[in-house]
Design an enzyme around this catalytic site. Sequence first.
Site, PDB file in Angstrom:
ATOM      1  N   GLU A  72      29.833  44.740  38.626  1.00 26.43           N
ATOM      2  CA  GLU A  72      30.418  43.417  38.794  1.00 26.43           C
ATOM      3  C   GLU A  72      31.793  43.532  39.435  1.00 26.43           C
ATOM      4  O   GLU A  72      32.538  44.484  39.177  1.00 26.43           O
ATOM      5  CB  GLU A  72      30.528  42.691  37.452  1.00 26.43           C
ATOM      6  CG  GLU A  72      29.179  42.313  36.867  1.00 26.43           C
ATOM      7  CD  GLU A  72      29.276  41.641  35.510  1.00 26.43           C
ATOM      8  OE1 GLU A  72      30.402  41.318  35.083  1.00 26.43           O
ATOM      9  OE2 GLU A  72      28.220  41.453  34.884  1.00 26.43           O
ATOM     10  N   THR A  73      32.105  42.555  40.282  1.00 26.93           N
ATOM     11  CA  THR A  73      33.408  42.454  40.922  1.00 26.93           C
ATOM     12  C   THR A  73      33.965  41.069  40.642  1.00 26.93           C
ATOM     13  O   THR A  73      33.279  40.065  40.852  1.00 26.93           O
ATOM     14  CB  THR A  73      33.296  42.682  42.439  1.00 26.93           C
ATOM     15  OG1 THR A  73      32.756  43.986  42.676  1.00 26.93           O
ATOM     16  CG2 THR A  73      34.651  42.575  43.110  1.00 26.93           C
TER      17      THR A  73
END
Length: 280
Positions: free
Chosen positions: A47-48
């Site tokens: 995830e970013t």
Amino acid sequence: MTSYPFHLINMFAERRLGGNPVVVFTTAEMPDEQTRQTLAYQMAVAETAFISNTDTLVHVHSPQYALPFSSQALLSAAEATHPNEIGLAAQVFKTHLGETWLLRQGDRWWNQMNTPHTRQSIHSALEIAEALALNPKDIVGRPLFVDCGLEQLIVQVKSQQSVLQANPQPQGLAKLAQSSKNLPQAAVWCRDDNQITLRFFSCDAFTVYEDFGSGTGAASIAGWLLASGQSAPFSLRIEQGHTIHRLVSRLSVILVEVDENRVIRVGGNAHRVGGGVIEL
């Protein structure tokens, strides 16, 4: 050319090189969705998160798609934007689901979760077992969909060996855990007193993804326990990641506290291990 500064955070990490890697971009202005997705694909972590210097709204992307909510991304964003907080400190962040509180206590960040909502699965235990490659006799209790921000199918099994056995395929998982709110997601877990072993899966049309650390999945387990008759307060220690079938694995330790009012909080240690700038 535009510069995008980022921080690499190891979330739910008992040591600096443990836990789940999350990238947090802290930008002067929020990039558009296509740019965010391009950057998330480039970083190639689970995830970013993106947060601008002028707002507390957190946008979250996997390498392939946007996510409406992520506890680990919020916790990582709190560490990236408030690295020098010590002792007791609270911050408010916004998501597409509204405001959420994050609290720092010592070395840990805690996220107060949304009130869980549950619904029954339309699939039988046999269908669920077949889709997850489990023995039907290993499923404990009633599988439920739980929504603490993302809707997820929560399946308790009787032993760690049963957790290790799970091996969903994209078509089966998509049918089993279909949700109108987000991509199909399922948690397979076992409990030994207050110690829990968790594996967490999501999928698109082609691939099943397994997460090294899912704070939202941990909260959903607490929601499942409340819906299944567990009295509050209680606490859980959830281990995840070390069961992933790869040559190199990482341990994530996710802590869950449920108070007497049945409010769920998810927490863990966050370590910033580096950062830099991407130029586009």
